[in-house]
Write a protein that holds these residues in place. Structure first.
Motif, PDB file in Angstrom:
ATOM      1  N   GLY A   1       0.825  -1.197   0.000  1.00 27.34           N
ATOM      2  CA  GLY A   1       0.000   0.000   0.000  1.00 27.34           C
ATOM      3  C   GLY A   1       0.859   1.247   0.000  1.00 27.34           C
ATOM      4  N   ASP A   2       0.214   2.383   0.098  1.00 27.06           N
ATOM      5  CA  ASP A   2       0.886   3.669   0.123  1.00 27.06           C
ATOM      6  C   ASP A   2       0.412   4.449   1.347  1.00 27.06           C
ATOM      7  N   PRO A   3       1.274   4.647   2.344  1.00 28.78           N
ATOM      8  CA  PRO A   3       2.686   4.264   2.376  1.00 28.78           C
ATOM      9  C   PRO A   3       2.888   2.768   2.592  1.00 28.78           C
ATOM     10  N   ALA A   4       4.061   2.284   2.195  1.00 27.76           N
ATOM     11  CA  ALA A   4       4.366   0.868   2.352  1.00 27.76           C
ATOM     12  C   ALA A   4       4.393   0.501   3.838  1.00 27.76           C
ATOM     13  N   PRO A   5       3.665  -0.522   4.254  1.00 29.63           N
ATOM     14  CA  PRO A   5       3.659  -0.897   5.678  1.00 29.63           C
ATOM     15  C   PRO A   5       4.999  -1.458   6.120  1.00 29.63           C
ATOM     16  N   VAL A   6       5.295  -1.280   7.406  1.00 27.39           N
ATOM     17  CA  VAL A   6       6.549  -1.714   8.008  1.00 27.39           C
ATOM     18  C   VAL A   6       6.235  -2.563   9.232  1.00 27.39           C
ATOM     19  N   ARG A   7       6.929  -3.684   9.372  1.00 31.04           N
ATOM     20  CA  ARG A   7       6.773  -4.524  10.560  1.00 31.04           C
ATOM     21  C   ARG A   7       8.133  -5.097  10.953  1.00 31.04           C
ATOM     22  N   SER A   8       8.268  -5.456  12.223  1.00 30.13           N
ATOM     23  CA  SER A   8       9.493  -6.076  12.725  1.00 30.13           C
ATOM     24  C   SER A   8       9.217  -7.522  13.106  1.00 30.13           C
ATOM     25  N   TYR A   9      10.179  -8.406  12.787  1.00 32.91           N
ATOM     26  CA  TYR A   9      10.053  -9.828  13.106  1.00 32.91           C
ATOM     27  C   TYR A   9      11.373 -10.330  13.671  1.00 32.91           C
ATOM     28  N   SER A  10      11.294 -11.083  14.763  1.00 31.95           N
ATOM     29  CA  SER A  10      12.490 -11.710  15.314  1.00 31.95           C
ATOM     30  C   SER A  10      13.000 -12.777  14.353  1.00 31.95           C
ATOM     31  N   LEU A  11      14.304 -12.932  14.303  1.00 30.16           N
ATOM     32  CA  LEU A  11      14.899 -13.997  13.512  1.00 30.16           C
ATOM     33  C   LEU A  11      14.727 -15.317  14.257  1.00 30.16           C
ATOM     34  N   SER A  12      14.187 -16.319  13.566  1.00 31.21           N
ATOM     35  CA  SER A  12      14.093 -17.643  14.183  1.00 31.21           C
ATOM     36  C   SER A  12      15.335 -18.469  13.899  1.00 31.21           C
ATOM     37  N   ALA A  13      16.165 -17.999  12.971  1.00 27.96           N
ATOM     38  CA  ALA A  13      17.466 -18.607  12.688  1.00 27.96           C
ATOM     39  C   ALA A  13      18.240 -17.631  11.810  1.00 27.96           C
ATOM     40  N   ALA A  14      19.549 -17.638  11.945  1.00 28.30           N
ATOM     41  CA  ALA A  14      20.399 -16.782  11.117  1.00 28.30           C
ATOM     42  C   ALA A  14      21.775 -17.418  11.032  1.00 28.30           C
ATOM     43  N   SER A  15      22.305 -17.513   9.813  1.00 29.08           N
ATOM     44  CA  SER A  15      23.651 -18.044   9.642  1.00 29.08           C
ATOM     45  C   SER A  15      24.268 -17.438   8.391  1.00 29.08           C
TER      46      SER A  15
ATOM     47  N   GLY B   1       6.177 -16.296  20.301  1.00 29.25           N
ATOM     48  CA  GLY B   1       7.344 -15.815  21.032  1.00 29.25           C
ATOM     49  C   GLY B   1       8.496 -16.798  21.028  1.00 29.25           C
ATOM     50  N   VAL B   2       8.284 -17.970  20.460  1.00 29.36           N
ATOM     51  CA  VAL B   2       9.335 -18.979  20.363  1.00 29.36           C
ATOM     52  C   VAL B   2      10.479 -18.534  19.456  1.00 29.36           C
ATOM     53  N   THR B   3      10.242 -17.615  18.525  1.00 27.53           N
ATOM     54  CA  THR B   3      11.224 -17.364  17.463  1.00 27.53           C
ATOM     55  C   THR B   3      12.584 -16.887  17.962  1.00 27.53           C
ATOM     56  N   PRO B   4      12.689 -15.838  18.798  1.00 29.87           N
ATOM     57  CA  PRO B   4      14.038 -15.409  19.182  1.00 29.87           C
ATOM     58  C   PRO B   4      14.762 -16.404  20.075  1.00 29.87           C
ATOM     59  N   VAL B   5      14.021 -17.101  20.946  1.00 28.94           N
ATOM     60  CA  VAL B   5      14.703 -18.069  21.819  1.00 28.94           C
ATOM     61  C   VAL B   5      15.103 -19.314  21.033  1.00 28.94           C
ATOM     62  N   LEU B   6      14.378 -19.624  19.950  1.00 23.74           N
ATOM     63  CA  LEU B   6      14.798 -20.728  19.085  1.00 23.74           C
ATOM     64  C   LEU B   6      16.125 -20.388  18.411  1.00 23.74           C
TER      65      LEU B   6
ATOM     66  N   TYR C   1      19.002 -15.169   6.648  1.00 27.49           N
ATOM     67  CA  TYR C   1      18.074 -14.985   7.765  1.00 27.49           C
ATOM     68  C   TYR C   1      16.819 -15.828   7.550  1.00 27.49           C
ATOM     69  N   ARG C   2      16.192 -16.196   8.660  1.00 28.66           N
ATOM     70  CA  ARG C   2      14.873 -16.822   8.595  1.00 28.66           C
ATOM     71  C   ARG C   2      13.966 -16.129   9.593  1.00 28.66           C
ATOM     72  N   ILE C   3      12.772 -15.758   9.141  1.00 24.76           N
ATOM     73  CA  ILE C   3      11.731 -15.277  10.038  1.00 24.76           C
ATOM     74  C   ILE C   3      10.581 -16.271   9.980  1.00 24.76           C
ATOM     75  N   SER C   4       9.855 -16.381  11.086  1.00 25.01           N
ATOM     76  CA  SER C   4       8.694 -17.265  11.150  1.00 25.01           C
ATOM     77  C   SER C   4       7.503 -16.401  11.528  1.00 25.01           C
ATOM     78  N   VAL C   5       6.578 -16.237  10.596  1.00 23.25           N
ATOM     79  CA  VAL C   5       5.537 -15.215  10.686  1.00 23.25           C
ATOM     80  C   VAL C   5       4.187 -15.855  10.977  1.00 23.25           C
ATOM     81  N   LYS C   6       3.509 -15.349  11.989  1.00 14.66           N
ATOM     82  CA  LYS C   6       2.141 -15.776  12.272  1.00 14.66           C
ATOM     83  C   LYS C   6       1.171 -14.880  11.537  1.00 14.66           C
ATOM     84  N   HIS C   7       0.227 -15.484  10.826  1.00  8.99           N
ATOM     85  CA  HIS C   7      -0.775 -14.724  10.075  1.00  8.99           C
ATOM     86  C   HIS C   7      -1.810 -14.175  11.045  1.00  8.99           C
TER      87      HIS C   7
END
Length: 339
Positions: free
Chosen positions: A38-52, A109-114, A57-63
């Protein structure tokens, strides 16, 4: 893209040219801007569930219901699609040490601790690792097989999973228990008082767990938490009450630089004339933190994810780089604030 449950999808993020991504610490988050949203483009933050370095990066998103960004990421986006991603940030990271580690979460909330569990497993940690998670049922327990495999690989891994709405027979297994994870359940486990605890989940859950950890003898300085969504308000002299959800400000649309409150999901032009970013947040019912409103106390310090600000009056002490005192700041360009 990997479906984890009927409502959670994991998404891998990589640079279009295959170049290495900025280094990420387990527990940090990334901020996404969705041009197609949309306009303006929406912004959201997501914890990384894994990164190497190898897999990105990997994010795990709940709908979420009515979630523009989560809906796009879980139902519309396809491999190869482009999204704008800020470098990882956040102070909710695994501290070095040799003592026990408690990784405690509920729901998504499992994502960052995973991600922290991945880091411990990758280093073949000899620390005692307690994995404590609450979900409604096995069907809604995202990434459970992955977490279990990582814990099995650790020499001193302990796993406790609580299902609050499981069907008969779904709580089979030595590490699975029926009931909601809360203060009483955590105290019963007998967690070690010398542990470092990392807690992520809804605000009420984290408050209950923090109380339980304190009751178990864990020092408050060893309890670290990450809240999904905006931080709670700190408004001296005002009675706390249930406010309206964040929204665009009332009145005619302004013409100033675009201001995005990333955690609250609001983007709006900065008003013409005088005013501060704090006042704009208040007009949008975005949860805000302030005390002096004059650039002295630093209660309102807020990470600036992108863009530039200017001060209408000079702060007594400048905040750290990448942060702003919103009580006396205005945007010089389009800005994204972590609030």
């Amino acid at each position: 893209m990997t479906p984890e449950t009927t409502t959670v999808t994991s998404i891998r993020l990589a640079a279009p040219d295959g170049s290495p991504l900025p280094a990420a610490r387990a527990g940090q988050y990334v901020t996404l801007r969705i041009p197609e949203g949309g306009d303006p483009a929406p912004v959201r933050s997501y914890s990384l569930s894994a990164a190497s370095a190898e897999d990105g990066y990997r994010i795990s998103v709940k709908h979420e219901l009515h979630g523009v960004v989560s809906g796009y990421l879980t139902t519309t986006v396809r491999p190869g699609a482009a999204v704008e991603v800020a470098a990882p940030r956040g102070d909710f990271i695994l501290k070095e040490g040799t003592g026990p580690v408690l990784l405690i979460s509920a729901g998504i909330g499992v994502t960052p601790v995973l991600a922290m569990l991945h880091e411990l497993a990758a280093s073949h940690s000899g620390r005692e690792v307690w994995w404590i998670h609450g979900a409604r049922s096995p069907r809604e327990h995202a990434l459970r097989a992955e977490a279990h495999a990582l814990l099995v690989s650790l020499s001193y891994g302990r796993e406790y999973v609580f299902y609050s709405a499981a069907s008969p027979g779904e709580c089979d297994g030595e590490h699975i228990r029926a009931g909601r994870l809360g203060k009483d359940q955590l105290i019963t486990l007998g967690v070690p008082a010398e542990a470092d605890a990392y807690v992520c989940g809804p605000a009420r859950f984290m408050a209950n767990i923090t109380d339980a950890l304190t009751a178990a003898g864990i020092d408050s300085s060893a309890i670290h938490s990450e809240l999904f969504g905006a931080l709670s308000s700190i408004n001296p002299g005002l009675t706390r009450s249930a406010g309206a959800p964040p929204h665009a400000p009332a009145g005619p649309r302004a013409t100033g630089p675009m201001v995005t409150f990333a955690r609250s999901g609001v983007s709006t032009p900065f008003p013409d004339g005088e005013g501060s970013l704090l006042e704009l947040a208040e007009a949008c019912d975005v949860p805000v933190r302030w005390s002096c409103r004059t650039g002295v106390c630093h209660t309102c310090v807020t990470p600036v994810l992108s863009g530039d600000i200017e001060y209408t009056s000079s702060p007594l002490d400048a905040p750290a780089g990448g942060q702003a005192l919103i009580c006396c700041a205005r945007p010089e360009s389009d800005v994204v604030l972590d609030m």
